[in-house]
Design a protein around this motif. Structure first.
Motif, PDB file in Angstrom:
ATOM      1  N   ASN A 561       0.846  -1.193   0.000  1.00 38.38           N
ATOM      2  CA  ASN A 561       0.000   0.000   0.000  1.00 38.38           C
ATOM      3  C   ASN A 561       0.874   1.233   0.000  1.00 38.38           C
ATOM      4  OD1 ASN A 561       0.253   1.125   2.927  1.00 38.38           O
ATOM      5  ND2 ASN A 561      -0.179  -1.055   3.235  1.00 38.38           N
ATOM      6  N   ASN A 562       0.307   2.318  -0.461  1.00 39.60           N
ATOM      7  CA  ASN A 562       1.060   3.569  -0.450  1.00 39.60           C
ATOM      8  C   ASN A 562       0.127   4.734  -0.167  1.00 39.60           C
ATOM      9  OD1 ASN A 562       0.113   4.648  -3.153  1.00 39.60           O
ATOM     10  ND2 ASN A 562       1.034   2.724  -3.795  1.00 39.60           N
ATOM     11  N   LEU A 563       0.738   5.814   0.277  1.00 44.05           N
ATOM     12  CA  LEU A 563       0.007   7.023   0.644  1.00 44.05           C
ATOM     13  C   LEU A 563       0.785   8.228   0.119  1.00 44.05           C
ATOM     14  CD1 LEU A 563      -2.472   7.966   2.461  1.00 44.05           C
ATOM     15  CD2 LEU A 563      -0.768   8.381   4.239  1.00 44.05           C
ATOM     16  N   VAL A 564       0.107   9.081  -0.634  1.00 42.69           N
ATOM     17  CA  VAL A 564       0.701  10.301  -1.165  1.00 42.69           C
ATOM     18  C   VAL A 564      -0.014  11.487  -0.526  1.00 42.69           C
ATOM     19  CG1 VAL A 564       1.127  11.684  -3.227  1.00 42.69           C
ATOM     20  CG2 VAL A 564       1.310   9.191  -3.336  1.00 42.69           C
ATOM     21  N   SER A 565       0.760  12.481  -0.084  1.00 39.17           N
ATOM     22  CA  SER A 565       0.143  13.572   0.675  1.00 39.17           C
ATOM     23  C   SER A 565       0.715  14.924   0.284  1.00 39.17           C
ATOM     24  CB  SER A 565       0.361  13.356   2.182  1.00 39.17           C
ATOM     25  OG  SER A 565      -0.112  12.096   2.594  1.00 39.17           O
ATOM     26  N   SER A 581      -3.629  29.548  13.787  1.00 42.05           N
ATOM     27  CA  SER A 581      -2.966  28.489  13.031  1.00 42.05           C
ATOM     28  C   SER A 581      -3.997  27.787  12.162  1.00 42.05           C
ATOM     29  CB  SER A 581      -2.304  27.481  13.981  1.00 42.05           C
ATOM     30  OG  SER A 581      -1.724  26.419  13.259  1.00 42.05           O
ATOM     31  N   ALA A 582      -3.621  27.497  10.923  1.00 39.28           N
ATOM     32  CA  ALA A 582      -4.490  26.766  10.000  1.00 39.28           C
ATOM     33  C   ALA A 582      -3.662  25.705   9.291  1.00 39.28           C
ATOM     34  CB  ALA A 582      -5.120  27.716   8.982  1.00 39.28           C
ATOM     35  N   THR A 583      -4.236  24.523   9.174  1.00 39.79           N
ATOM     36  CA  THR A 583      -3.531  23.385   8.575  1.00 39.79           C
ATOM     37  C   THR A 583      -4.439  22.689   7.582  1.00 39.79           C
ATOM     38  OG1 THR A 583      -2.283  23.031  10.617  1.00 39.79           O
ATOM     39  CG2 THR A 583      -2.342  21.208   9.069  1.00 39.79           C
ATOM     40  N   ILE A 584      -3.857  22.202   6.504  1.00 34.30           N
ATOM     41  CA  ILE A 584      -4.595  21.395   5.535  1.00 34.30           C
ATOM     42  C   ILE A 584      -3.682  20.266   5.077  1.00 34.30           C
ATOM     43  CG2 ILE A 584      -3.910  22.900   3.627  1.00 34.30           C
ATOM     44  CD1 ILE A 584      -7.208  20.885   3.882  1.00 34.30           C
ATOM     45  N   ARG A 585      -4.237  19.090   4.985  1.00 38.15           N
ATOM     46  CA  ARG A 585      -3.501  17.950   4.435  1.00 38.15           C
ATOM     47  C   ARG A 585      -4.427  17.180   3.505  1.00 38.15           C
ATOM     48  NH1 ARG A 585       1.384  14.498   6.638  1.00 38.15           N
ATOM     49  NH2 ARG A 585       1.236  12.639   5.351  1.00 38.15           N
ATOM     50  N   ARG A 586      -3.910  16.832   2.349  1.00 33.70           N
ATOM     51  CA  ARG A 586      -4.668  16.058   1.365  1.00 33.70           C
ATOM     52  C   ARG A 586      -3.941  14.727   1.149  1.00 33.70           C
ATOM     53  NH1 ARG A 586      -8.520  16.318  -2.550  1.00 33.70           N
ATOM     54  NH2 ARG A 586      -8.065  15.423  -4.612  1.00 33.70           N
ATOM     55  N   ASP A 587      -4.622  13.634   1.516  1.00 36.01           N
ATOM     56  CA  ASP A 587      -4.040  12.298   1.439  1.00 36.01           C
ATOM     57  C   ASP A 587      -4.701  11.489   0.342  1.00 36.01           C
ATOM     58  OD1 ASP A 587      -2.252  12.644   3.494  1.00 36.01           O
ATOM     59  OD2 ASP A 587      -3.610  11.893   5.036  1.00 36.01           O
ATOM     60  N   GLY A 588      -3.894  10.753  -0.376  1.00 34.79           N
ATOM     61  CA  GLY A 588      -4.392   9.807  -1.362  1.00 34.79           C
ATOM     62  C   GLY A 588      -3.916   8.412  -1.011  1.00 34.79           C
ATOM     63  N   SER A 589      -4.865   7.483  -0.774  1.00 39.26           N
ATOM     64  CA  SER A 589      -4.526   6.153  -0.302  1.00 39.26           C
ATOM     65  C   SER A 589      -4.864   5.093  -1.341  1.00 39.26           C
ATOM     66  CB  SER A 589      -5.276   5.840   0.999  1.00 39.26           C
ATOM     67  OG  SER A 589      -5.104   4.487   1.372  1.00 39.26           O
ATOM     68  N   ASN A 595     -12.333   6.466  -7.223  1.00 42.01           N
ATOM     69  CA  ASN A 595     -13.294   7.553  -7.003  1.00 42.01           C
ATOM     70  C   ASN A 595     -13.211   8.145  -5.592  1.00 42.01           C
ATOM     71  OD1 ASN A 595     -14.276   7.227  -9.596  1.00 42.01           O
ATOM     72  ND2 ASN A 595     -15.866   5.777  -8.963  1.00 42.01           N
ATOM     73  N   ASN A 596     -12.702   7.376  -4.646  1.00 40.68           N
ATOM     74  CA  ASN A 596     -12.673   7.829  -3.250  1.00 40.68           C
ATOM     75  C   ASN A 596     -11.263   7.824  -2.670  1.00 40.68           C
ATOM     76  OD1 ASN A 596     -15.618   8.079  -2.858  1.00 40.68           O
ATOM     77  ND2 ASN A 596     -15.596   5.860  -3.136  1.00 40.68           N
ATOM     78  N   LYS A 597     -10.277   7.884  -3.523  1.00 46.38           N
ATOM     79  CA  LYS A 597      -8.893   7.749  -3.091  1.00 46.38           C
ATOM     80  C   LYS A 597      -8.434   8.912  -2.212  1.00 46.38           C
ATOM     81  CE  LYS A 597      -6.082   6.188  -6.151  1.00 46.38           C
ATOM     82  NZ  LYS A 597      -5.571   4.905  -5.650  1.00 46.38           N
ATOM     83  N   TRP A 598      -8.931  10.120  -2.496  1.00 47.52           N
ATOM     84  CA  TRP A 598      -8.406  11.314  -1.833  1.00 47.52           C
ATOM     85  C   TRP A 598      -9.307  11.767  -0.682  1.00 47.52           C
ATOM     86  CZ3 TRP A 598      -3.621  12.994  -2.828  1.00 47.52           C
ATOM     87  CH2 TRP A 598      -3.020  12.566  -4.018  1.00 47.52           C
ATOM     88  N   GLY A 599      -8.651  12.224   0.373  1.00 46.33           N
ATOM     89  CA  GLY A 599      -9.351  12.803   1.510  1.00 46.33           C
ATOM     90  C   GLY A 599      -8.674  14.084   1.948  1.00 46.33           C
ATOM     91  N   GLN A 638      -7.817   5.088   7.479  1.00 44.22           N
ATOM     92  CA  GLN A 638      -7.836   4.192   6.329  1.00 44.22           C
ATOM     93  C   GLN A 638      -7.486   2.762   6.714  1.00 44.22           C
ATOM     94  OE1 GLN A 638      -4.540   4.119   3.771  1.00 44.22           O
ATOM     95  NE2 GLN A 638      -3.126   5.086   5.197  1.00 44.22           N
ATOM     96  N   GLU A 639      -7.501   2.439   8.012  1.00 45.35           N
ATOM     97  CA  GLU A 639      -7.002   1.145   8.472  1.00 45.35           C
ATOM     98  C   GLU A 639      -8.031   0.034   8.274  1.00 45.35           C
ATOM     99  OE1 GLU A 639      -3.927   0.734   9.249  1.00 45.35           O
ATOM    100  OE2 GLU A 639      -3.558   2.870   8.984  1.00 45.35           O
TER     101      GLU A 639
END
Length: 1023
Positions: A561-565, A581-589, A595-599, A638-639
């Motif tokens: 498995n892999n995760l791109v962020s 403080s403001a944070t954003i992270r976009r993960d692709g699993s 169709n639902n890879k990104w969060g 995503q576990e």
């Protein structure tokens, strides 16, 4: 003529003038040199009196300065005899000393006590505690009491509010399980654990001596920068780094022993015969042969005494550190060996760690290398209803002989009309279960500081682990139930490779009263897991390899498995009072379909430092700092395992087709792919307060939080008729955790006496708000060998709560039995006087599993910890307490020991049963148990799991430096330590701090390896 005279006069004047100037310059220089006073001195630690190298010594208001050498001494030329020297060092409060004409100035530095000024590690950076807007707890090395804790999880137990640490069992090297702010998922609730920025599966293999600090990120504002990996919180572990100065060598050695904290009160052979005969007599049956004619007379065999021992522990840690302006390094070697309190079990660990960094111009390069080898001899599982050696030891009838020279293998065991319990002594000596784990952690990085405030960092790391397990079973004949005709060997090899590449760009700048910290990054994570299991049978005696045998078999699997962020964060502060403080992270699993890879996982937080406002400082209160915090953010999960969105195809399936019918071979889909599955998300809101009084003497932190998990990733039951091998995953369900946590620290110095008190308490309420259907019930852990689950997840209750049939004492008369009816029929028709009365909860006139009702939860109403540290003239003392309140424990061992419906050994409580004492609350003895007194679905075996434990006691003495320096020793400390010294609890089992392997088994104690208490003596030397 005159011209000739003029020129010599000019020359003479020029000569005289030059000589005069030179003389004046020489005079001024001499005066100046006399004014440059050479100031010397030594800087030491106020508490330990140890010399501190690397302390910066500057003349106040100037750039004139120096640093102390390895011996903590310095020399500085100062022109002004009334100047002020400033002594400063990271982690210590700065000290100013006026020269006042002195040539020798010695200074003492005290460790920084103001928690709001400490530097804490956040995701991909560091900030001062006073600048944080999220819920972060920090532990420094001195707070871990590392000398008396054999693993890192145990070292933090009870020391961080909102963090629950449970034992994973008492076996050597078993470690702990950690949960941050409750259970929000029905799958995985393990936090993200980072060691020097590299993800690891657990912290159990890390030596506590190697730790510099531990930060726990608890809310979304603090953890959102890690996105989907941080839904259960983050534990950031930083190992020790080198410091500028000559090489320093440290040696830490301890040795001691561990013993079982308590034993269960069981029957000896004579008592067992009395109880067994009474139970058989009540059923109208003849007594068992073993009760009339035991193989071992008198008291028989005490199997607890036979398997337990006083187990030695030893630990050796050797460290090297030092550095220059450009190169710093820290290296360590650690060897730890722990024998198990159950014979033939042990754990052996060896660690090598190297950490260094090098600066050159705008670049900084560094690495961490951690190599670990672990070896275990494990507690074997056994055939029969003993389950394992521990279960066999408490249920084995004491009248059976341990040895039998005529049997293959030489051991005796249970036989005849009794329960099939394997001889535990035979299991320990015949069955050989060993495992080796090899792990390498490597992280390298390069930083470049450029322009004004920009820093780029490239980090490349990996962890490689190989787990090898051998399970050898020889030929044996144990009693009348167990026989193995061939020597068997099962070999398992599990390989895991995790790699990560992280690119981050950071910008930090101060513009007057404005402070900006901006972060952008791109990361890639890959994980590969391979498992191969091989087995053979019929190995010749004395051979322990897979070759030369019959019936070879092998199986295995491989997953990836892999995760791109993509990640970003901005921190803005104005006048050190207002911080956003403001944070954003976009993960692709890869675990989700295309169709639902990104969060997307955002967070926002803010803090107001009221204590720095003018109106507040003018109040002249003892409050030196006060800060309010608020945050909100969303994290993901995503576990679910790999390839869940793909259908599983099984080949080689036979089916009939055609006329006449012909057998064909084909393929079939055996599960439903979770094509529409999406991220599980957790939204967390947090409101906090940080308070500092009397310049750090008293510090208080309070947080109220609410954590809501939606779109739970859970399996939904479907009919067997659809042909799926597994229930499919879906997003169905919501869980809420809400509560508060507080911590309080008090520091005091009274002459030579220093002490510190730290306390924390947390309370979390967990609730299942929604599941896939309103009536869905998810089964949890079992409390007996063949029984039904005792924990369930239902809407409106905490995750995996106890649902059991309520018992209402004993029937004291036949009239009471006859009056317990429903529509004229007896509710318990098989009951006799002295039997258990059960509550017909659903009112159907029958007692069965349908009468279960909510009886409590394994989650405590609150958890707490208290740590006291004091020192006086070289003597130091530490006491740490830890406990829980309001949690329930299911004592599964009692389903065997107190039911008296199976032919095993029993608890001594049976001697006071109704059969022998009509005033007893223990039911009568009957081997047939027609009333089901021993029903494992009843609350008879549910107990209060609250406890208070004396977690750590340490008493040490540091030999005065005036003595140790004569043998070139910088510091020498000897100490006594005890861990798990005593536990105050009403729980009747071995240990109230217990948990089965999965979340569903939390609070279920069934034949677990007991915890031990340890006594240690140690020596610490610094050169």
């Amino acid at each position: 003529m005159k011209k000739e005279n003029v020129n010599p006069m000019k020359n003479l004047r020029s000569f005289i003038t030059s000589k005069l100037a030179l003389s004046v310059f020489a005079l001024i220089s001499c005066i100046s040199m006399q004014a440059q006073n050479a100031i010397t001195g030594t800087v030491q630690d106020t508490k330990t009196a140890q010399k501190i190298p690397g302390v910066t010594v500057t003349v106040k208001g100037t750039t004139n300065g120096t640093v102390t050498d390895f011996d903590g001494t310095f020399k500085l030329n100062v022109a002004n005899p009334n100047a002020i020297l400033v002594f400063s060092y990271i982690g210590y409060s700065s000290v100013e000393e006026a020269i006042k004409g002195r040539n020798v100035i010695n200074a003492s530095l005290s460790e920084e006590s103001n928690a709001l000024n400490e530097v804490v590690i956040i995701g991909y950076g560091t900030v001062k505690k006073s600048s944080t807007t999220g819920a972060i707890s920090s532990l420094k090395a001195k707070q871990l009491d590392a000398q008396s804790n054999t693993n890192l999880g145990s070292a933090i137990q009870g020391k961080v509010a909102g963090v629950s640490v449970e034992s994973a069992g008492g076996s050597p090297g078993a470690g702990t399980r950690i949960q941050i702010r409750g259970a929000g998922s029905l799958n995985n609730n393990t936090p993200l654990i980072l060691v020097d920025d590299i993800q690891v599966a657990s912290m159990n293999s890390i030596s506590p001596n190697d730790i510099e600090s531990i930060e726990v990120l608890k809310d979304a504002a603090a953890a959102a920068i890690y996105g989907s990996r941080a839904a259960n919180g983050v534990v950031i572990i930083t190992t020790k780094s080198g410091k500028k100065g000559d090489i320093k060598v440290s040696l830490d050695v301890f040795g001691g022993y561990a013993t079982v904290a308590k034993q269960l009160s069981l029957l000896n052979q004579e008592q067992w015969s009395k109880v067994s005969n009474a139970a058989y007599a009540a059923a109208g049956k003849d007594p068992l042969p073993i009760s009339l004619n035991p193989e071992v007379g008198g008291a028989g065999v005490n199997y607890q005494d036979a398997i337990f021992k006083a187990a030695p522990i030893q630990n050796y840690s050797l460290g090297f550190s030092g550095g220059s302006d450009n190169l710093k390094y820290n290296m360590s070697l650690n060897y730890f060996n722990q024998e198990g309190i159950i014979k033939e079990t042990n754990y052996d660990r060896f660690n090598i760690r190297v950490k260094s960094d090098y600066k050159k111009g705008i670049f900084k390069i560094g690495e961490t290398l951690l190599l670990t080898k672990e070896k275990r001899k494990e507690l074997p599982d056994v055939p029969g209803q003993g389950r394992n050696v521990m279960g066999s030891a408490i249920t084995m009838i004491p009248g059976f002989a341990v040895y039998n020279e005529d049997a293959v293998g030489g051991y005796g065991g249970a036989s005849g009309p009794v329960t099939d319990i394997f001889n535990p002594i035979a299991a320990l000596n015949l069955l050989d279960v060993t495992s080796d784990t090899y792990q390498a952690l490597l992280n390298t990085y390069v930083e470049a500081n450029f322009f004004d405030g920009f820093k780029y960092k490239l980090s490349v790391g990996a962890t490689v682990s190989d787990y090898v397990k051998d399970n050898y079973t020889p030929r044996y004949e144990v009693g009348g139930f167990f026989k193995n005709l061939d020597n068997d060997l099962i070999h398992k090899d599990e390989f895991n490779l995790y790699t990560q590449v992280e690119n981050t760009l950071n910008y930090t700048k101060t513009f007057g009263k404005h402070y900006v910290n901006a972060l952008a990054g791109y990361t890639v994570y890959n994980n590969t897991f391979k498992s191969v299991t091989s087995s053979v049978s019929g190995i010749p005696d004395g051979i322990y390899t897979l070759s030369g045998a019959v019936q070879p078999a092998a199986s295995g699997f491989n997953t990836k498995n892999n995760l791109v962020s993509y990640l970003g964060r901005v921190i803005y502060s104005y006048d050190s009072k207002y911080t956003l403080s403001a944070t954003i992270r976009r993960d692709g699993s890869s675990r989700f379909s295309q169709n639902n890879k990104w969060g997307n996982f955002p967070s926002v937080s803010g803090a107001w430092s009221i204590g720095k406002e003018n109106f507040f400082t003018n109040l002249k209160t003892p409050i030196s700092d006060l800060k309010l915090r608020a945050s909100y953010g969303v994290l993901g999960n995503q576990e679910i395992g790999d390839y869940q969105y793909l259908g599983l195809i099984t080949s080689g399936i036979s089916y009939g087709a055609g006329e006449p019918n012909t057998l064909w071979s084909g393929n079939i889909q055996t599960n439903y792919p979770a094509v529409g599955l999406k991220w599980e998300s957790t939204a967390t809101s947090d409101f906090g307060l940080d308070l500092d009084l009397w310049n750090g003497k008293l510090q208080y932190t309070f947080d109220y939080f609410k954590k809501q998990t939606s779109d739970l990733l859970l399996r939904v039951p479907i009919p067997l008729s659809v042909g799926s091998s597994d229930n499919p995953y879906t997003n169905a369900g919501n869980v809420t955790n809400k509560g508060y946590e507080m911590s309080l620290t008090y520091n005091e110095k009274l002459g030579d006496f220093n002490f510190n008190i730290t306390a924390n308490v947390s309370s979390i309420k967990n609730n299942v708000d929604e599941l896939s259907t309103g009536s869905q019930v998810i089964e949890g852990g079992k409390g007996s060998f063949h029984g039904a689950p005792v924990t369930y997840s239902k809407v409106g209750y905490p995750i995996y709560s106890f649902f059991l049939v309520d018992s209402d004492g004993l029937f004291r008369s036949q009239a009471e039995i006859d009056s317990y009816t429903k529509d004229g029929k007896l509710i318990q028709p098989n009951a006799q006087v002295g039997d258990v009365k059960y509550i017909d909860y659903n009112g159907d006139g029958e007692i069965n599993g349908e009468d279960r009702q909510y009886k409590g939860s394994a989650f405590p109403k609150f958890e707490y910890g208290l740590r006291l540290q004091a020192d006086w003239k070289g003597i130091d003392f530490t006491l740490a307490l830890q406990g829980t309140q309001g949690n329930k424990l299911y004592n599964g061992n009692k389903t065997d020991l107190e039911t008296v419906r199976a032919n095993t050994n029993y608890s001594s409580a049976t001697l006071d049963s109704y059969t022998f004492n009509p005033n007893s609350d223990f039911p009568r003895l009957d081997i047939d148990d027609k009333n089901n007194n021993g029903a494992d679905y009843s609350d008879r075996f549910l107990e209060d799991g609250s406890y208070l434990r004396i977690k750590t006691v340490q008493l040490g003495y540091t030999i005065p430096n005036s003595i140790t320096k004569q043998v070139s020793v910088e510091r020498c400390r000897i100490y006594f330590a005890a861990d798990n010294l005593y536990t105050f609890t009403k729980y009747k089992g071995y240990n109230p701090d217990v948990s089965a392997d999965a979340l569903g088994g939390r609070g279920v104690d069934y034949k677990s390896y007991p915890l031990s208490k340890t006594i240690l003596f140690g020596l610490q030397i610094n050169f």
